[in-house]
Design a protein around this motif. Sequence first.
Motif, PDB file in Angstrom:
ATOM      1  N   PRO A 280       0.436  13.389 -16.639  1.00 24.16           N
ATOM      2  CA  PRO A 280       0.182  13.256 -15.204  1.00 24.16           C
ATOM      3  C   PRO A 280      -0.042  11.804 -14.791  1.00 24.16           C
ATOM      4  N   GLY A 281       0.371  11.488 -13.570  1.00 24.81           N
ATOM      5  CA  GLY A 281       0.129  10.151 -13.015  1.00 24.81           C
ATOM      6  C   GLY A 281      -0.442  10.294 -11.617  1.00 24.81           C
ATOM      7  N   ARG A 282      -1.027   9.200 -11.094  1.00 30.51           N
ATOM      8  CA  ARG A 282      -1.594   9.239  -9.737  1.00 30.51           C
ATOM      9  C   ARG A 282      -1.332   7.906  -9.044  1.00 30.51           C
ATOM     10  N   VAL A 283      -1.052   7.941  -7.771  1.00 29.92           N
ATOM     11  CA  VAL A 283      -0.866   6.691  -7.030  1.00 29.92           C
ATOM     12  C   VAL A 283      -2.240   6.140  -6.661  1.00 29.92           C
ATOM     13  N   ASP A 284      -2.576   4.986  -7.216  1.00 31.44           N
ATOM     14  CA  ASP A 284      -3.875   4.359  -6.963  1.00 31.44           C
ATOM     15  C   ASP A 284      -3.756   3.064  -6.173  1.00 31.44           C
ATOM     16  N   ARG A 285      -2.644   2.364  -6.374  1.00 30.94           N
ATOM     17  CA  ARG A 285      -2.545   1.022  -5.785  1.00 30.94           C
ATOM     18  C   ARG A 285      -2.040   1.093  -4.355  1.00 30.94           C
ATOM     19  N   ARG A 286      -2.512   0.156  -3.534  1.00 34.74           N
ATOM     20  CA  ARG A 286      -2.085   0.104  -2.131  1.00 34.74           C
ATOM     21  C   ARG A 286      -0.948  -0.889  -1.969  1.00 34.74           C
ATOM     22  N   VAL A 287      -0.117  -0.662  -0.984  1.00 33.03           N
ATOM     23  CA  VAL A 287       0.969  -1.596  -0.703  1.00 33.03           C
ATOM     24  C   VAL A 287       0.392  -2.814   0.013  1.00 33.03           C
ATOM     25  N   GLU A 288       1.116  -3.932  -0.036  1.00 33.65           N
ATOM     26  CA  GLU A 288       0.759  -5.067   0.839  1.00 33.65           C
ATOM     27  C   GLU A 288       1.544  -4.826   2.117  1.00 33.65           C
ATOM     28  N   ALA A 289       0.818  -4.691   3.235  1.00 33.07           N
ATOM     29  CA  ALA A 289       1.505  -4.288   4.465  1.00 33.07           C
ATOM     30  C   ALA A 289       1.371  -5.333   5.552  1.00 33.07           C
ATOM     31  N   VAL A 290       2.466  -5.585   6.243  1.00 35.25           N
ATOM     32  CA  VAL A 290       2.414  -6.341   7.492  1.00 35.25           C
ATOM     33  C   VAL A 290       2.678  -5.299   8.559  1.00 35.25           C
ATOM     34  N   GLN A 291       1.609  -4.820   9.199  1.00 31.80           N
ATOM     35  CA  GLN A 291       1.765  -3.756  10.203  1.00 31.80           C
ATOM     36  C   GLN A 291       0.566  -3.744  11.142  1.00 31.80           C
ATOM     37  N   ALA A 292       0.809  -3.289  12.374  1.00 28.33           N
ATOM     38  CA  ALA A 292      -0.268  -3.247  13.363  1.00 28.33           C
ATOM     39  C   ALA A 292      -1.237  -2.121  13.031  1.00 28.33           C
ATOM     40  N   ARG A 293      -0.701  -1.025  12.545  1.00 28.51           N
ATOM     41  CA  ARG A 293      -1.515   0.132  12.149  1.00 28.51           C
ATOM     42  C   ARG A 293      -0.685   0.943  11.170  1.00 28.51           C
ATOM     43  N   PRO A 294      -1.342   1.768  10.354  1.00 31.63           N
ATOM     44  CA  PRO A 294      -0.543   2.626   9.469  1.00 31.63           C
ATOM     45  C   PRO A 294       0.271   3.633  10.295  1.00 31.63           C
ATOM     46  N   LEU A 295       1.274   4.247   9.658  1.00 30.44           N
ATOM     47  CA  LEU A 295       2.034   5.302  10.324  1.00 30.44           C
ATOM     48  C   LEU A 295       1.103   6.460  10.651  1.00 30.44           C
ATOM     49  N   ARG A 296       1.473   7.240  11.677  1.00 30.09           N
ATOM     50  CA  ARG A 296       0.768   8.503  11.934  1.00 30.09           C
ATOM     51  C   ARG A 296       1.697   9.638  11.505  1.00 30.09           C
ATOM     52  N   PRO A 297       1.111  10.761  11.116  1.00 27.11           N
ATOM     53  CA  PRO A 297       1.974  11.870  10.674  1.00 27.11           C
ATOM     54  C   PRO A 297       3.002  12.282  11.724  1.00 27.11           C
ATOM     55  N   SER A 298       2.684  12.065  13.019  1.00 21.83           N
ATOM     56  CA  SER A 298       3.621  12.515  14.067  1.00 21.83           C
ATOM     57  C   SER A 298       4.711  11.487  14.374  1.00 21.83           C
TER      58      SER A 298
ATOM     59  N   THR B  20       6.788  -9.044  -3.915  1.00 20.44           N
ATOM     60  CA  THR B  20       7.411 -10.293  -4.391  1.00 20.44           C
ATOM     61  C   THR B  20       6.429 -11.066  -5.278  1.00 20.44           C
ATOM     62  N   ALA B  21       5.126 -10.799  -5.102  1.00 19.46           N
ATOM     63  CA  ALA B  21       4.139 -11.475  -5.951  1.00 19.46           C
ATOM     64  C   ALA B  21       4.373 -11.087  -7.410  1.00 19.46           C
ATOM     65  N   ALA B  22       4.801  -9.824  -7.624  1.00 24.07           N
ATOM     66  CA  ALA B  22       5.002  -9.329  -8.989  1.00 24.07           C
ATOM     67  C   ALA B  22       6.275  -9.903  -9.602  1.00 24.07           C
ATOM     68  N   VAL B  23       7.213 -10.301  -8.762  1.00 24.24           N
ATOM     69  CA  VAL B  23       8.496 -10.796  -9.270  1.00 24.24           C
ATOM     70  C   VAL B  23       8.522 -12.304  -9.067  1.00 24.24           C
TER      71      VAL B  23
ATOM     72  N   MET C 141       4.213  -3.113  -8.171  1.00 22.11           N
ATOM     73  CA  MET C 141       5.206  -2.990  -9.247  1.00 22.11           C
ATOM     74  C   MET C 141       4.568  -2.855 -10.624  1.00 22.11           C
ATOM     75  N   GLU C 142       3.227  -2.856 -10.697  1.00 19.05           N
ATOM     76  CA  GLU C 142       2.573  -2.865 -12.013  1.00 19.05           C
ATOM     77  C   GLU C 142       2.978  -1.650 -12.846  1.00 19.05           C
ATOM     78  N   ASP C 143       3.110  -0.498 -12.192  1.00 19.62           N
ATOM     79  CA  ASP C 143       3.415   0.753 -12.877  1.00 19.62           C
ATOM     80  C   ASP C 143       4.713   1.281 -12.261  1.00 19.62           C
ATOM     81  N   ALA C 144       5.794   1.252 -13.051  1.00 14.59           N
ATOM     82  CA  ALA C 144       7.127   1.568 -12.509  1.00 14.59           C
ATOM     83  C   ALA C 144       7.182   2.979 -11.918  1.00 14.59           C
TER      84      ALA C 144
END
Length: 475
Positions: free
Chosen positions: A253-271, A313-316, A351-354
């Motif tokens: 089993p695996g789990r998503v723990d890391r957050r993306v680096e985002a340039v955004q005004a707000r996160p997406l909403r489900p709608s 891009t920090a990872a590459v 990118m730490e965990d493919a």
Amino acid sequence: MVGEVHVNPLPPERFAEVLSGEQFSRFQEVIERGRDLLGGRVVWTVNSTARGGGVAELLTSLVAYVRGAGIDARWMVIGGDPDFFRVTKRIHNRLHGFEGDGGPLGRTEIDVYRRTLERNAQELEPLVRAGDFVLLHDPQTAGLAEPLREQGATAVWRCHVGLDEPNDFARGAWDFLRPFVEPADAYVFSRRSFVWDDLDEARLAIIAPSIDAFSAKNAELPPEVVGAVLRAGGIQSDGAGGHPSFVRADGSPGRVDRRVEAVQARPLRPSDRVVAQISRWDRLKDPIGVMRGFAEHVAGVEDAQLVLAGPSTAAVADDPEGVEVLAATIEARERLDPEVRDRVHLLSLPMEDAEENATLVNALQRRADVLAQKSLAEGFGLTVSEGMWKGRPVIGSRVGGIQDQIVDGETGVLVDPGDSDAFGEVAAQLVRDPERAGELGRAARERVRDEFLGPRSLTQYLELFRRLVPGAANG
Ligand code: UDP
């Protein structure tokens, strides 16, 4: 200098889940015949990187299923110094029709190339035996064809790059490569238009790439897991209360723990209604053209948001172009009208965990109402089949292998590569018309099932190997 990538076998039997009964029984026969043909031989696959980009993605899966079929397949990665990789990157860009760094491809570069491959060949020679098959991927490895043939192996050169109408840059790179490629027993290209005229027709094969339906990138994810993965990554506000978990290729089993680096005004909403392109930060993927088409034509649709996502891009650190392209995309976003700008989300995925990265891509592709692959040049474009397999409507450019995947108006929509307006207009129509989008998506999934899953590629490779074994062609 040569390294081995250890690949755990995966059972080809699992394709019974996704293929039709007839497709699956044909595939089983192919495997049986392949086992007979290849018994005692090793199938070597050789490229220059174990991760990052389409080729590594492809090999990870194909090698695993071949091993699972009881055939001894092994994946080797060649080494080289920065001079070697500067030369091969130059060749790569030019085969795509672009100048790249503008440097020469003369006698000095031939020496660098030849010497590096001689050293790699010396390390492979004790391992490769007469009768083995060696699949050499892309320009980086072409120079191994001659020395490995001299060992008695059958050498196949597999080219993943190309352009539909060669220009002088491409011809220059081909002049460099031709003497290294020619000695190979067979040449494989992704599409007919990429084949160079001066190659021996009798040794040609056309084999398009394929995707892995069961990898973390493409495995089914229930909607509540998609929501949970996007929430865990910081991409979407509330999810539906699922867990951001996935299954790794080794079954653990695996789990998503890391957050993306985002340039955004707000996160997406489900709608929100989402248009997305997920690609490396590369000019040839034209992220700014996608943004322009969105700004002009889609931003007027209520709740429409644009997501442009790529690897962090920090990872590459060794890809200066990725950093520049992301910076240029951020600047272009800043220049937009604030109302439109706030609808554009730029995401750099960890990118730490493919497999965590792959799960984020999977969730984003499933979350999108419309997917884009507005490339200016493209060998194949795995992202197109990835989106199509998920039942999404994909708008792609009419370039390279994208044209083989999308049947215009039936399994997606094709637009001219430089035409941001056409792209934006189609995206707006599809965002407004979920029924039409769903129709295209359903036909897209069928097309991938029939043409772009591993069994089709594996079948074609085994047919090619059969052609190359004396006396086996009719067996
Ligand atoms: N990809 C990824 N993580 C990212 C962005 C892209 O794993 O953050 C993957 C994408 O899903 C696809 C591959 O990288 O599997 C890109 O292959 P493609 O043939 O589309 O283009 P290439 O990068 O080889 O030019």
